[in-house]
Write a protein that holds these residues in place. Structure first.
Motif, PDB file in Angstrom:
ATOM      1  N   LEU A 146       0.844  -1.250   0.185  1.00  0.00           N
ATOM      2  CA  LEU A 146       0.061   0.049  -0.102  1.00  0.00           C
ATOM      3  C   LEU A 146       1.015   1.324   0.062  1.00  0.00           C
ATOM      4  CD1 LEU A 146      -2.813  -0.819   2.416  1.00  0.00           C
ATOM      5  CD2 LEU A 146      -2.834  -0.459  -0.132  1.00  0.00           C
ATOM      6  N   GLN A 194       2.103   1.903  -3.380  1.00  0.00           N
ATOM      7  CA  GLN A 194       0.982   2.645  -4.279  1.00  0.00           C
ATOM      8  C   GLN A 194       0.887   3.881  -3.903  1.00  0.00           C
ATOM      9  OE1 GLN A 194      -3.143   0.958  -4.403  1.00  0.00           O
ATOM     10  NE2 GLN A 194      -2.217  -0.866  -5.490  1.00  0.00           N
ATOM     11  N   LEU A 195       1.002   4.102  -2.433  1.00  0.00           N
ATOM     12  CA  LEU A 195       0.833   5.726  -2.409  1.00  0.00           C
ATOM     13  C   LEU A 195       1.820   6.651  -2.839  1.00  0.00           C
ATOM     14  CD1 LEU A 195      -1.745   6.373  -0.486  1.00  0.00           C
ATOM     15  CD2 LEU A 195      -0.262   6.567   1.340  1.00  0.00           C
ATOM     16  N   LEU A 235       1.117   7.156  -6.383  1.00  0.00           N
ATOM     17  CA  LEU A 235       0.024   8.127  -6.639  1.00  0.00           C
ATOM     18  C   LEU A 235       0.301   9.451  -6.143  1.00  0.00           C
ATOM     19  CD1 LEU A 235      -2.784   5.742  -5.345  1.00  0.00           C
ATOM     20  CD2 LEU A 235      -2.660   6.737  -7.507  1.00  0.00           C
ATOM     21  N   THR A 236       0.963   9.726  -5.035  1.00  0.00           N
ATOM     22  CA  THR A 236       1.110  10.744  -4.389  1.00  0.00           C
ATOM     23  C   THR A 236       2.556  11.434  -4.601  1.00  0.00           C
ATOM     24  OG1 THR A 236       1.558  10.259  -2.181  1.00  0.00           O
ATOM     25  CG2 THR A 236      -0.623  10.385  -2.688  1.00  0.00           C
ATOM     26  N   LEU A 244       1.027  10.063   4.878  1.00  0.00           N
ATOM     27  CA  LEU A 244      -0.226   9.923   4.667  1.00  0.00           C
ATOM     28  C   LEU A 244      -0.827  11.255   4.293  1.00  0.00           C
ATOM     29  CD1 LEU A 244      -1.517   7.897   7.605  1.00  0.00           C
ATOM     30  CD2 LEU A 244      -1.711   7.427   5.136  1.00  0.00           C
ATOM     31  N   PRO A 245      -1.299  11.525   3.261  1.00  0.00           N
ATOM     32  CA  PRO A 245      -1.735  12.791   2.718  1.00  0.00           C
ATOM     33  C   PRO A 245      -2.830  13.239   3.484  1.00  0.00           C
ATOM     34  CG  PRO A 245      -2.426  11.402   0.939  1.00  0.00           C
ATOM     35  CD  PRO A 245      -1.512  10.524   2.130  1.00  0.00           C
ATOM     36  N   GLU A 246      -3.154  14.715   3.625  1.00  0.00           N
ATOM     37  CA  GLU A 246      -4.330  15.135   4.406  1.00  0.00           C
ATOM     38  C   GLU A 246      -5.502  14.896   3.675  1.00  0.00           C
ATOM     39  OE1 GLU A 246      -4.971  16.506   7.391  1.00  0.00           O
ATOM     40  OE2 GLU A 246      -2.898  15.945   8.050  1.00  0.00           O
ATOM     41  N   ASP A 247      -6.221  13.960   3.877  1.00  0.00           N
ATOM     42  CA  ASP A 247      -7.399  13.557   2.841  1.00  0.00           C
ATOM     43  C   ASP A 247      -8.610  14.226   3.309  1.00  0.00           C
ATOM     44  OD1 ASP A 247      -8.676  10.254   3.054  1.00  0.00           O
ATOM     45  OD2 ASP A 247      -7.748  11.799   4.843  1.00  0.00           O
ATOM     46  N   PRO A 290     -11.903  13.662   2.029  1.00  0.00           N
ATOM     47  CA  PRO A 290     -12.936  13.202   0.929  1.00  0.00           C
ATOM     48  C   PRO A 290     -14.162  13.931   0.521  1.00  0.00           C
ATOM     49  CG  PRO A 290     -12.781  11.645   2.823  1.00  0.00           C
ATOM     50  CD  PRO A 290     -11.970  12.917   3.287  1.00  0.00           C
ATOM     51  N   ASP A 291     -14.712  14.787   1.419  1.00  0.00           N
ATOM     52  CA  ASP A 291     -15.848  15.390   1.092  1.00  0.00           C
ATOM     53  C   ASP A 291     -15.638  16.609   0.245  1.00  0.00           C
ATOM     54  OD1 ASP A 291     -14.406  16.203   3.488  1.00  0.00           O
ATOM     55  OD2 ASP A 291     -16.024  17.174   4.219  1.00  0.00           O
ATOM     56  N   GLU A 301     -13.136  16.377  -2.073  1.00  0.00           N
ATOM     57  CA  GLU A 301     -12.609  15.811  -3.266  1.00  0.00           C
ATOM     58  C   GLU A 301     -13.533  15.086  -4.170  1.00  0.00           C
ATOM     59  OE1 GLU A 301      -9.121  12.487  -3.567  1.00  0.00           O
ATOM     60  OE2 GLU A 301      -8.951  13.763  -1.724  1.00  0.00           O
ATOM     61  N   ALA A 335     -15.293  12.649  -6.409  1.00  0.00           N
ATOM     62  CA  ALA A 335     -15.600  11.252  -6.431  1.00  0.00           C
ATOM     63  C   ALA A 335     -14.698  10.335  -7.443  1.00  0.00           C
ATOM     64  CB  ALA A 335     -16.931  10.742  -6.343  1.00  0.00           C
ATOM     65  N   ASP A 336     -14.011   9.336  -6.780  1.00  0.00           N
ATOM     66  CA  ASP A 336     -13.464   8.659  -8.053  1.00  0.00           C
ATOM     67  C   ASP A 336     -14.182   7.483  -8.896  1.00  0.00           C
ATOM     68  OD1 ASP A 336     -10.788   9.734  -7.595  1.00  0.00           O
ATOM     69  OD2 ASP A 336     -10.664   8.586  -5.638  1.00  0.00           O
ATOM     70  N   ASP A 337     -15.178   7.281  -7.950  1.00  0.00           N
ATOM     71  CA  ASP A 337     -15.982   6.141  -8.564  1.00  0.00           C
ATOM     72  C   ASP A 337     -17.176   6.359  -9.281  1.00  0.00           C
ATOM     73  OD1 ASP A 337     -16.884   5.014  -5.293  1.00  0.00           O
ATOM     74  OD2 ASP A 337     -16.772   6.938  -6.234  1.00  0.00           O
TER      75      ASP A 337
END
Lengths: 106, 486
Positions: free
Chosen positions: A81, A84-85, A88-89, A94-97, A99-100, A102, A104-106
């Motif tokens: 993981l 992968q991170l 990706l980054t 750990l990035p400050e995520d 999600p609300d 950002e 949506a990816d899906d």
């Protein structure tokens, strides 16, 4: 001080070091190492306390072997993981995520 | 044990087998196999429940070795209820997942193998009879769940998976330390051996072990203030994964807290500790519901709703600890009923949310207009699931909250009643927030496409089951009573 207690105290110290690392270190690799130290602390306590009057109890040894297998699987997943991170980054933390905010990816 | 095959080991072996087979079949394959196998698991779980109702709780020695050399499996009423819930949620979700990944293929490659391993870990956890076996199943469950969160790829899901992995590893680390201390004190990890040994005069190390084990499990159940990892993990994964995680995975660690609190650690339980857990549950209900209300993404709203509903589960501890026997019984029944009702309803809600996202092409509550007209059955399922979460009659959520209310009044702890009512109102607010948007006409420039029938009907089946639980919940409570001290 008996040998059992000495092992247990060393294990507790390792556990505390691992805990501090897991919570405080931002670098992912350090976090993964810290988790392994934390696990080793617990294993040391399990083996250390598992001897009665100098006679070694085989059951905790078997448990620790199982525990090591589990820890290796968890470490491998964590490394995959983290890799992968990194792809990706571009960083190993750990990035400050949020999600609300950002899309949506899906 | 004349039955062949014995359901107890096969409930663990079967999902392991089809999970591995699905992996060997290749990426994305094995869906039909999984559905057939989960149906078979459902039959096995029913068969086991029947055996328990007839003969009381039972033990199975793996490989015929028996404890302390081998590993024992143990099934009582509580374990059987959780096994039934797991297969009942997994079957419609497997049907849903096949349709969902056909429409939205992101993350389908490894879904079936990981789901097989997840179900094997869950079933094994529910029937584990010793603390160390529980540790191994907890880790298996955690690793499979983290893998499922990450399958879709992308920055947000992988970050959420990483955070979830650290949280779950920390939780099991604390649990393992507790097990080590208990083994050091008593020289055994078998629940059956330990339970009579552990008394209220237990040494300090055992009290510390109990605190470590319970804290580790609370972290894995995402009880406030340990809920930080849950919304991004559950809200960022593909819809079938979110549904599995919210409905089942957090219930596994809750099940352990409940079992250990009521049995092994019962002599150590104090009113202060129970009130503290209850207070955390109350905070989770209010804070989780409030955050759900403020979300703009549909799946994040449903994920925060899980944070809130987890809170209800933990209200049973103050209501069941050192109170009159009737109140304690009713509290335990209410808590388990809430676990089952929430499992079914939240799976339905995530499935319905997944259908809406497939139909609108985006995860945005503000753009749900037209869903009511084009996907009436899906919206109806979402509404029914909402009814259960709010605790309106005749749903399973109502029975659960009613039993908890009775326990609160009987034991004179009226403050939990106020929390439950406030939580119900907040739940209604966030469910209606979604429904209101969905009934609006399609916004200019937006498209709402139809989704496959299987998506709509599998969500509906789950929501309907959550409602029917309220009408026909009595047999479940009868099963729960098997093996509990009468």
């Amino acid at each position: 001080m008996s040998a059992a207690l000495l092992y247990a105290l060393a294990g507790a110290a390792l556990f505390a070091i691992g805990l501090a690392g897991l919570l405080l270190q931002p670098h992912l690799l350090r976090k993964i190492l810290a988790f392994n130290i934390l696990g080793s602390g617990a294993f040391l306590i399990l083996v250390g306390l598992g001897q009665r009057d100098g006679i070694i109890d085989p059951v905790p040894q078997a448990m620790v072997l199982t525990g090591i297998v589990v820890a290796i699987a968890a470490t491998a997943l964590a490394l995959a993981l983290a890799r992968q991170l990194l792809d990706l980054t571009g960083q190993m933390r750990l990035p400050e995520d949020r999600p609300d905010t950002e899309p949506a990816d899906d | 044990m004349t039955d062949f095959p014995d359901p107890l080991p096969w409930l663990i072996v079967l999902p392991l087998l089809w999970g591995t087979l699905a992996f060997l079949l290749g990426p994305g394959r094995g869906g039909r196999l999984a559905i057939a196998a989960i149906a078979l698991q459902g039959v096995l779980a029913l068969q086991l429940a029947g055996q328990l109702l007839d003969d009381g709780s039972r033990v199975y020695a793996v490989g015929g070795w028996g404890a302390p050399l081998g590993i024992d499996l143990m099934a009582d009423g509580l374990a059987a209820v959780m096994l039934l819930l797991t297969q009942a949620v997994a079957l419609p979700l497997a049907v849903f997942a096949r349709g969902y990944f056909a429409a939205s293929p992101k993350g389908r490659e490894l879904f079936w193998p990981l789901t097989g391993f997840l179900l094997a870990a869950l079933n094994a956890l529910f029937v584990s009879a010793d603390l160390f076996n529980i540790y191994v199943t907890l880790e298996l469950l955690g690793l499979a769940a983290v893998g499922l969160v990450a399958i879709a790829g992308g920055r947000q899901p992988v970050t959420a998976a990483m955070r979830y992995l650290f949280a779950t590893l920390l939780g099991s680390g604390a649990y393992l330390l507790g097990v080590a201390l208990i083994y050091g004190s008593y020289g055994s990890v078998s629940l059956a051996v330990l339970t009579p040994l552990l008394t209220s005069e237990a040494p300090l190390a055992v009290t510390l072990a109990a605190a470590l084990i319970l804290t580790g499990l609370l972290l894995k159940t995402a009880l406030f203030p340990f809920h930080f990892w849950l919304p991004p993990a559950h809200g960022g994964a593909p819809a079938p994964v979110s549904a599995l995680l919210s409905a089942l995975v957090i219930k596994a660690s809750f099940y352990l807290v409940l079992r250990l609190w009521l049995e092994l650690f019962a002599p150590l339980a104090t009113v202060a500790a129970a009130q503290l857990i209850g207070a955390l549950g109350a905070a989770a209900i209010l804070w989780g519901s409030w955050l759900a209300l403020t979300q703009t993404r549909l799946k994040m709203l449903v994920a925060y709703s899980t944070v809130a509903q987890v809170g209800y589960l933990f209200l049973l501890f103050p209501l069941a600890t050192l109170v009159p026997l009737g109140a304690a019984d009713s509290a335990v029944q209410g808590g388990v009923m809430q676990a089952v009702a929430h499992g079914l309803a939240k799976a339905a809600m995530f499935a319905a949310a997944g259908s809406m996202i497939v139909a609108t092409g985006r995860d945005d509550i503000g753009r749900l207009g037209g869903v009511g007209a084009r996907l009436p059955l899906t919206l109806f399922s979402f509404g029914l699931a909402g009814v259960t979460l709010m605790g309106l009659p005749p749903s399973g959520g109502f029975s659960a909250k009613w039993l908890l209310l009775m326990a609160a009044l009987e034991s004179g702890q009226w403050w939990w009643v106020a929390v439950m009512i406030a939580g119900g109102l907040l739940t209604a607010a966030y469910v209606f927030k979604v429904l209101r948007r969905a009934f609006l006409p399609v916004a200019e420039g937006d498209r709402v496409t139809r989704v496959p029938r299987t998506l709509e009907f599998s969500a509906f089946a789950l929501a309907l089951a959550a409602i029917l639980l309220g009408l026909f919940g009595a047999p479940l409570l009868e099963l729960l009573a098997v093996g509990r001290a009468a």
